[in-house]
Design a protein around this motif. Sequence first.
Motif, PDB file in Angstrom:
ATOM      1  N   VAL A  39     -64.287 -15.899 -43.809  1.00 52.92           N
ATOM      2  CA  VAL A  39     -65.413 -15.242 -43.139  1.00 52.92           C
ATOM      3  C   VAL A  39     -64.976 -13.827 -42.774  1.00 52.92           C
ATOM      4  CG1 VAL A  39     -66.846 -15.226 -41.063  1.00 52.92           C
ATOM      5  CG2 VAL A  39     -66.382 -17.385 -42.234  1.00 52.92           C
ATOM      6  N   PRO A  40     -65.781 -12.814 -43.069  1.00 51.17           N
ATOM      7  CA  PRO A  40     -65.418 -11.435 -42.724  1.00 51.17           C
ATOM      8  C   PRO A  40     -65.105 -11.265 -41.238  1.00 51.17           C
ATOM      9  CG  PRO A  40     -67.286 -11.437 -44.228  1.00 51.17           C
ATOM     10  CD  PRO A  40     -67.058 -12.873 -43.830  1.00 51.17           C
ATOM     11  N   ALA A  41     -64.178 -10.342 -40.961  1.00 47.71           N
ATOM     12  CA  ALA A  41     -63.752 -10.056 -39.591  1.00 47.71           C
ATOM     13  C   ALA A  41     -63.780  -8.550 -39.364  1.00 47.71           C
ATOM     14  CB  ALA A  41     -62.343 -10.593 -39.352  1.00 47.71           C
ATOM     15  N   VAL A  42     -63.926  -8.146 -38.103  1.00 46.66           N
ATOM     16  CA  VAL A  42     -63.815  -6.734 -37.731  1.00 46.66           C
ATOM     17  C   VAL A  42     -62.730  -6.601 -36.668  1.00 46.66           C
ATOM     18  CG1 VAL A  42     -66.151  -6.044 -38.354  1.00 46.66           C
ATOM     19  CG2 VAL A  42     -65.729  -6.987 -36.078  1.00 46.66           C
ATOM     20  N   ILE A  43     -62.154  -5.399 -36.566  1.00 48.17           N
ATOM     21  CA  ILE A  43     -60.970  -5.236 -35.724  1.00 48.17           C
ATOM     22  C   ILE A  43     -61.241  -5.509 -34.251  1.00 48.17           C
ATOM     23  CG2 ILE A  43     -59.769  -3.668 -37.285  1.00 48.17           C
ATOM     24  CD1 ILE A  43     -60.675  -1.360 -35.522  1.00 48.17           C
ATOM     25  N   ASP A  44     -62.473  -5.339 -33.796  1.00 49.14           N
ATOM     26  CA  ASP A  44     -62.786  -5.633 -32.397  1.00 49.14           C
ATOM     27  C   ASP A  44     -62.524  -7.094 -32.060  1.00 49.14           C
ATOM     28  OD1 ASP A  44     -64.217  -3.315 -33.403  1.00 49.14           O
ATOM     29  OD2 ASP A  44     -65.243  -3.230 -31.467  1.00 49.14           O
ATOM     30  N   GLU A  45     -62.515  -7.946 -33.061  1.00 46.67           N
ATOM     31  CA  GLU A  45     -62.308  -9.385 -32.851  1.00 46.67           C
ATOM     32  C   GLU A  45     -60.847  -9.797 -32.928  1.00 46.67           C
ATOM     33  OE1 GLU A  45     -65.590 -11.948 -34.722  1.00 46.67           O
ATOM     34  OE2 GLU A  45     -65.222 -10.380 -36.218  1.00 46.67           O
ATOM     35  N   PHE A  46     -59.981  -8.943 -33.422  1.00 48.40           N
ATOM     36  CA  PHE A  46     -58.603  -9.366 -33.662  1.00 48.40           C
ATOM     37  C   PHE A  46     -57.954  -9.913 -32.387  1.00 48.40           C
ATOM     38  CE2 PHE A  46     -57.198  -6.938 -37.740  1.00 48.40           C
ATOM     39  CZ  PHE A  46     -58.366  -7.308 -38.374  1.00 48.40           C
ATOM     40  N   GLY A  47     -58.136  -9.207 -31.274  1.00 52.31           N
ATOM     41  CA  GLY A  47     -57.535  -9.654 -30.018  1.00 52.31           C
ATOM     42  C   GLY A  47     -58.053 -11.003 -29.551  1.00 52.31           C
ATOM     43  N   PRO A  48     -59.392 -11.160 -29.398  1.00 47.38           N
ATOM     44  CA  PRO A  48     -59.923 -12.444 -28.931  1.00 47.38           C
ATOM     45  C   PRO A  48     -59.657 -13.617 -29.878  1.00 47.38           C
ATOM     46  CG  PRO A  48     -61.580 -10.716 -28.716  1.00 47.38           C
ATOM     47  CD  PRO A  48     -60.449 -10.136 -29.504  1.00 47.38           C
ATOM     48  N   ALA A  49     -59.577 -13.336 -31.180  1.00 43.91           N
ATOM     49  CA  ALA A  49     -59.497 -14.427 -32.160  1.00 43.91           C
ATOM     50  C   ALA A  49     -58.085 -14.775 -32.592  1.00 43.91           C
ATOM     51  CB  ALA A  49     -60.312 -14.057 -33.402  1.00 43.91           C
ATOM     52  N   CYS A  50     -57.108 -13.907 -32.314  1.00 41.55           N
ATOM     53  CA  CYS A  50     -55.815 -14.028 -32.993  1.00 41.55           C
ATOM     54  C   CYS A  50     -55.057 -15.319 -32.687  1.00 41.55           C
ATOM     55  CB  CYS A  50     -54.942 -12.814 -32.697  1.00 41.55           C
ATOM     56  SG  CYS A  50     -54.384 -12.646 -30.988  1.00 41.55           S
ATOM     57  N   ARG A  51     -55.316 -15.962 -31.567  1.00 44.54           N
ATOM     58  CA  ARG A  51     -54.619 -17.214 -31.262  1.00 44.54           C
ATOM     59  C   ARG A  51     -55.356 -18.440 -31.790  1.00 44.54           C
ATOM     60  NH1 ARG A  51     -50.347 -16.160 -28.105  1.00 44.54           N
ATOM     61  NH2 ARG A  51     -50.361 -14.168 -26.958  1.00 44.54           N
ATOM     62  N   HIS A 227     -50.728  -5.805 -34.403  1.00 42.18           N
ATOM     63  CA  HIS A 227     -49.983  -6.854 -33.703  1.00 42.18           C
ATOM     64  C   HIS A 227     -50.816  -8.122 -33.547  1.00 42.18           C
ATOM     65  CE1 HIS A 227     -47.326  -3.480 -31.895  1.00 42.18           C
ATOM     66  NE2 HIS A 227     -46.797  -3.963 -33.003  1.00 42.18           N
ATOM     67  N   ALA A 228     -52.120  -7.977 -33.312  1.00 42.80           N
ATOM     68  CA  ALA A 228     -52.982  -9.160 -33.209  1.00 42.80           C
ATOM     69  C   ALA A 228     -53.024  -9.894 -34.544  1.00 42.80           C
ATOM     70  CB  ALA A 228     -54.388  -8.753 -32.779  1.00 42.80           C
ATOM     71  N   HIS A 229     -53.098  -9.153 -35.640  1.00 40.03           N
ATOM     72  CA  HIS A 229     -53.056  -9.787 -36.973  1.00 40.03           C
ATOM     73  C   HIS A 229     -51.763 -10.571 -37.151  1.00 40.03           C
ATOM     74  CE1 HIS A 229     -52.318 -10.159 -41.267  1.00 40.03           C
ATOM     75  NE2 HIS A 229     -51.328  -9.295 -41.161  1.00 40.03           N
ATOM     76  N   LEU A 230     -50.627  -9.977 -36.768  1.00 33.69           N
ATOM     77  CA  LEU A 230     -49.346 -10.673 -36.928  1.00 33.69           C
ATOM     78  C   LEU A 230     -49.285 -11.926 -36.057  1.00 33.69           C
ATOM     79  CD1 LEU A 230     -46.991  -7.551 -37.035  1.00 33.69           C
ATOM     80  CD2 LEU A 230     -47.566  -9.082 -38.942  1.00 33.69           C
ATOM     81  N   VAL A 231     -49.824 -11.848 -34.848  1.00 37.13           N
ATOM     82  CA  VAL A 231     -49.889 -13.040 -33.987  1.00 37.13           C
ATOM     83  C   VAL A 231     -50.743 -14.113 -34.654  1.00 37.13           C
ATOM     84  CG1 VAL A 231     -50.822 -13.936 -31.809  1.00 37.13           C
ATOM     85  CG2 VAL A 231     -49.458 -11.841 -31.815  1.00 37.13           C
ATOM     86  N   SER A 232     -51.842 -13.705 -35.274  1.00 47.32           N
ATOM     87  CA  SER A 232     -52.767 -14.679 -35.863  1.00 47.32           C
ATOM     88  C   SER A 232     -52.131 -15.483 -36.991  1.00 47.32           C
ATOM     89  CB  SER A 232     -54.022 -13.969 -36.396  1.00 47.32           C
ATOM     90  OG  SER A 232     -53.810 -13.410 -37.690  1.00 47.32           O
ATOM     91  N   LEU A 233     -51.131 -14.913 -37.648  1.00 53.53           N
ATOM     92  CA  LEU A 233     -50.488 -15.651 -38.738  1.00 53.53           C
ATOM     93  C   LEU A 233     -49.782 -16.902 -38.221  1.00 53.53           C
ATOM     94  CD1 LEU A 233     -49.031 -12.718 -40.884  1.00 53.53           C
ATOM     95  CD2 LEU A 233     -51.233 -13.887 -41.096  1.00 53.53           C
ATOM     96  N   GLN A 234     -49.418 -16.899 -36.938  1.00 48.21           N
ATOM     97  CA  GLN A 234     -48.797 -18.088 -36.353  1.00 48.21           C
ATOM     98  C   GLN A 234     -49.800 -19.225 -36.191  1.00 48.21           C
ATOM     99  OE1 GLN A 234     -45.474 -17.845 -36.113  1.00 48.21           O
ATOM    100  NE2 GLN A 234     -45.873 -15.782 -36.905  1.00 48.21           N
TER     101      GLN A 234
END
Length: 260
Positions: A39-51, A227-234
């Motif tokens: 599903v497409p994502a935008v950078i404003d969501e990286f923080g809230p969604a990354c975990r 950094h949020a993207h890198l956290v999300s990989l976990q």
Amino acid sequence: MTGLPLFYRSVVPLDRERHRGLALAQPQLFDFARASHLVPAVIDEFGPACRHLPILFLPESLGPTPVFLVGLRPGRSALVDAHGAWSGRYLPAYLRRYPFIVGEVEGAEPLICFDETAPILSLGAEGDGPPHAAPLFGEDGADSPLLAERVRLVVDYAAAAKRTAAFGRVLQDLALLRPLTVEGQDPADGARHTLHGVLGVDEAALAALAASDGDRLRREGWLGPIHAHLVSLQAIGDFTLPFAAPPAAAHGAQAPGALA
């Protein structure tokens, strides 16, 4: 419109008179997203969604595009349940805004549009559309609070999409992305699933950036999304949870997701 984005089939401008009887299913269901594992994502969501959701990038002609991984099997979302409800802990804005979207018209102000084929919409005819639907316009023709909220969402999303495109071009220009292979195993049947063709930030390349490039990332506000993207990989290991075996078979070991 041609070249419609994912899920949209027939987009028309929202007209206060023509669409006075339009109503939207409440609560909203997501059967339309059942056959998509990205599903497409935008950078404003990286923080809230990354975990909660892995954030990956797809190589596109105009620059890398971020997406949420919502299923390990192509053509199947793991987060839309049998009733069409979203079972994940974060609901992407791309899904929240559907069936609305901003229409860009050259030389004119952007238009609020919608997918007139969306099954979650009712045009007001008895027996037409979902059984529980909230009107988008009041009796006086004014926007309902629901419509006002959706309009804000699609306008904000359109602005965020432009920032996201710029972000992807920066990652590409600085050669910060590398190919990834995502692997996971369905504990219910033991089947392994491998996802190729996606990209992620290369931490070694990020650490090796010239000081001027690092300063650019900080100055332009790109370090937070990186950094949020890198956290999300976990979250890829946790993402095997939607595939958990039914209770009767839940005593077997679960193989975690893997990233190479």
